[in-house]
Design a protein around this motif. Sequence first.
Motif, PDB file in Angstrom:
ATOM      1  N   ALA B  33       2.411   4.887  -2.719  1.00 42.91           N
ATOM      2  CA  ALA B  33       1.039   5.200  -3.066  1.00 42.91           C
ATOM      3  C   ALA B  33       0.378   6.062  -1.989  1.00 42.91           C
ATOM      4  CB  ALA B  33       0.234   3.910  -3.243  1.00 42.91           C
ATOM      5  N   SER B  93      -4.359  15.540 -12.362  1.00 37.26           N
ATOM      6  CA  SER B  93      -3.435  14.507 -12.814  1.00 37.26           C
ATOM      7  C   SER B  93      -3.665  14.168 -14.282  1.00 37.26           C
ATOM      8  CB  SER B  93      -3.592  13.254 -11.957  1.00 37.26           C
ATOM      9  OG  SER B  93      -4.943  12.844 -11.980  1.00 37.26           O
ATOM     10  N   SER B 123      -2.215   6.903  -5.454  1.00 37.35           N
ATOM     11  CA  SER B 123      -1.587   6.723  -6.759  1.00 37.35           C
ATOM     12  C   SER B 123      -0.105   7.034  -6.617  1.00 37.35           C
ATOM     13  CB  SER B 123      -2.224   7.680  -7.777  1.00 37.35           C
ATOM     14  OG  SER B 123      -1.351   7.881  -8.854  1.00 37.35           O
ATOM     15  N   LYS B 125       1.688   7.947  -9.016  1.00 37.08           N
ATOM     16  CA  LYS B 125       2.026   8.872 -10.078  1.00 37.08           C
ATOM     17  C   LYS B 125       2.256  10.293  -9.534  1.00 37.08           C
ATOM     18  CE  LYS B 125      -0.881  10.270 -13.232  1.00 37.08           C
ATOM     19  NZ  LYS B 125      -1.975  10.143 -14.221  1.00 37.08           N
TER      20      LYS B 125
END
Lengths: 371, 535, 351
Positions: B33, B93, B123, B125
Amino acid sequence: MKKLILVLSTLLLLTGCWDERQFKNIKLVLTLGYDQGENGGIIETVSIPTIQRSSEGPGPESVQVISTDAVTPRDARDKVDQSISNTFDPAKVKVVVIGEDLAKENIYPTLDEFYRNPNNNLNAHLALARGKAEDILNFNSQSPTRISDYISGILEGAVAATHATGENLQLVCAELIEPGEDFSIPMLKIDEEQSVIKFDGMGLFHEDHYTGIDIPADQTTLFMLMQGKKGRVARLTKKVSDKHENEQMNYVTVNVMNQKQKLKIKAEGETVSADLKVDLKVRVVEYPADHLAESATVKELNQKLSEILTKEAEEIIKIMQEANSDIWAIGRQVKAYHPEVHKKLDWIEAYPEIEITPNVDVEILQHGIIN
Amino acid sequence: MGFWKRLFFGDHTKLEDRQPNDTKKEPKQPSSAKLSANIDYLMNEFNRTSDLKIRILKKGNAALLYFESLVDQEKVQEAIFKPIELGDVEDISNLPHSKETLNLEEAITTLLRGHAIYMEDGSRKISQFKVTSSFNRSPEEPANEKVVRGSHDGFVENMMININLIRKRIENRDLNVKYFKLGKKTNTNVAVIYLDGVADPEIVQQIETRMKDISADMIHSPGYVEEFIEDQTFSPFPQMLNTERPDRAVANLMEGRVAILTEGSPTTLIAPSTFFMFYQASDDYNMRWYTGTFVRLIRLASFIIAIGLPAFYIAVVGFHFEVIPDDLVIPVKSSINEIAYPPIMEAFVMVVIIELIREAGIRLPQPIGQTIGIVGGLVIGDAVVRAGLVSNLMVIVVALTAIASFVVPSNELSTTLRLLTFPLIILAGTLGFVGIVFGFLFILIHLSRLESFGVPYFSPVSPLRIKDLKDTFIRVPLYKMNERPKDSHAIQTEAVGPSREWKKREKTGKPQTIESGTNQTTGGDQSVSSDSSSE
Amino acid sequence: MQTQIGVGILSLPYELHLKAKQDGWISLVIGAAILTIVLFVLWGIAKQFPEKDFFQINDVIFTKWPGRAISLFYVLYFMAVSVLIVLLFTRLISLWVLPNTPFWILAFLLIFVCLYLANAGLLIIARFYTMVSFLLLLLIVLTIYSLQEIHLMYLLPVGESGLGKIMSGVPEAMMSFLGFFVSLVFFSKVEGKSKDKLKIMLAAHLFVLVYYLFTVAVTYMFFSTEELRLVPEPLLYMLKSFELPIVARVDLFFVSIWVVSVATSFTTYIYMAGLGVKHIFNKKSSPIIHFILCLLIFVGATLIGYDMGKMNRFGEIIVGIGLGATVAFPFLMFPIVWLVKRMKGKGAGQA
């Protein structure tokens, strides 16, 4: 495996070439001549053309003619080899000329070498020479052609014009060896006056030697037709009348368009007889005397020609029997179809005595674009 | 494809993005993260390469990474920044066309493929955007496989375009493409294409196994793949057909063969292939069939000429000059009479000279190459004869041989043929005709022994299959080639149904019974899009 | 599939038919007729054991050791035939094409190429044979070319040489069909029903017969009876005298094609011998066996070399053995096979 291939290729490379006969190292012989030598030997004459190379194709050509005395043909070859650069090779020989005197002996010993070795050319023409073969080969013609081309040209021309059979070494071999079958070979002679070599009839053979008797050149066409052979053209010029003062008017020339020959052999007991029937379908190519507009004239001419030719055929048969030359292989046929008769007969003696009746039948089919 | 699958099999579960290569097996490195940790990891993995561009966004809370050298800057603008500027989305994102992952290793591969990745602090992602720049040549006709009639496009260096070219020609759901990543270091994309239901699954399976067995650092051309998967590397004969022509590839796919494409090379490998395939050209099928047959016969004759003629000449001149016909004897004799070297040396010299000229001509730029050809061919050829080093007959023979070897439509086989000349020359120089016969015998046995992916290489001839000869030595009219050749092991044999029924109908006067939709072309998208590299 | 069989020994018949003079072709037909019967017997044997090859059959009917002895005998016989083929081949080549090349080179080349083929296995061999059988057509075409010069007269009178002589030519005629035995050895290796296989065998036999008959007849008609006596390879001799427009010396090309047939029949024998050895010694790897066999054949052939007298004697011995092994033996074998099969059948029934 791969190693094996490698070994193989190196082996082949290292061991070299056993049978290599480099074409460039060989003296080509295109014409061979054989004559009777002294003490039973022979004289071999070879003509070796040598061509200079020029940058544009073949250049000037020089011909070397060498004659040697020797015991046998092969011996002669060795002797010739001693007097030329490189070795000579008759593998491409085009014409074999045999002198008259030698031919009167057995010709097989002379030719044996040709049959025995695989790389000889059995297609070579065979010819007899009136007089000596050496002279023919040495003959210096004015035409620029090579002597081999010259002679083979004459012979091929003779075949095309139905004067000669296209006998080559191979075809002669069968007839040479087989009993009851004979052959004839074209005869060549030098015409000194015009300085040319000329076809001079067919020399008749008995078994394996020349009989010394010829079919003269002007009868060879009929002689061939009687054998059922026809070249590209078969032209007969015959005198059919005496009426005209102008000699030319008395003659007719015909082209044989189609021919049929049939030989019937009758053998009963010890007598053999043969009927030769020759049917000729002809086209008149020269006949100044008449215009053949009427069918009656044509018929008359047919008859006349048939008569004349039959008579001539009789003459030819007489010559053949005199020479004891069994061109039709009547002997072999008697053996094939009437073996019991053949056994009783001594064929060589019987042949000149048998009765051969020729019958030439001429039919004019066409007479050119005028009547 | 996916659409069809969904339609037919209801296979909804497998709906996911697919990649040219399977990423499932690759090592996983879960992203953290923490942005800096991620960036550090990536930087280290790439050995701090200079062209890895890191753009720090959102005041250090986000980063956009991409390879400067791989991405198209305009696309970056277009795909990532423009939507934000326009206010369509607030955050990168959230861009809808991004692909997300949590695996850093996957990010590495996508980066290498020319994608940009976007990460945010806090994040895990990772969003990936495809912004690859590609430099493509237009699909021009390959220089080494020109045809007079027929399609004039060719494969290019981009595999996607190549597959596109194939798919455009075969609009069929059964056309199957399988990606492989070969080369441990280069990670080259390789595609195996076949027509499902026509190609023999066993052969496909075999090709796949062999491909998977390749363990090399670098696969940079089809030649690599070929040597790794072909049956017999020690054979001089190529066992896979090389082509740069889409139509040829497609024709072979339709016969039930398998095509292997490699990224970065326009050359497609076709397997299994047979000897006679190398003699077929797509031209043959565009001509009248008489002419096609004639041309093909000439090509096959060229095979014999190419490998046999110099050997034959040497054997004749060195061993069996009796075979020269009478009228030719004197000219031949006069031309070779004063040559210093034996014919076998002459032949070697001439063959090597020709190869030299050819090689020199290929490597040099075109204008100079032509000059070499003229100097080599004309000047040397003429001078060599005038100098008496080589006979003019030998020049004719060798030149004919060279020409005959170039007639073969395939360059591979053509070189093979020229190579095969040498052993035959040696054999002819040592044993004459007998040597040549043994040489040919060996080649023939070798050809019958060869197999290409379980298919006999010399196929319609040995084993003999008379039916297949109609597309081997001759080319019969297309509607007569109603069966696929057996050598491709196609599982569906019928290729052409009765197509000339109209002729019968004309005679009988029956009307045509229209089968619904089968004969009508489905109006496909005919415009050729140059941007076909989209996955 | 096996049409090629037996065509290898092409030049043999001409040489041998001379025994019966111009009636040689009658001998040929008689020989072929006898062989058809033998072929049926062979088929009868092989049909009983559709799964087994010849050597395995030997094992079954003669029990293990005697069977192996017989197999060994056959292996030796096959090898001897191979040696004979090598000898005939080299002799012909040296006579017609390469008179000075050493024996071992020619023998080596032949053996090497055939070894390469034999190692490829039966399937490849069969493929190769079907391919080269087209060359036979070429040979026939070449022969047809000579038809223009034949005289039917030379075949007549029929039966002149007498029955005895004709019969004496029969073994020679049969020798030329030596290859028929192959069908027994390979019977199980070929796919298909036994009926079909019989058909193929008969068709192959017929084809070979017609081909032989054709060449024999043509050569007989081409050469006069007396001349034929002088010419051991009449077919070649006949072709030699022709000149095609493009090339002269047709015989050279004929020999070249003929080499292929020799190679095929030689390969067959190596393969058969290899099969036998493999079976006797229970070995698997055939390339090594073939290699050893070839080495032996090579040595054997080199010992005899170009010596014509030795070769003829050797050939005669082989012909004798060959007749025994391939013609007489099957007749002997057939009842035994039948008996064994019956006994086994009974034994199985009782148990």
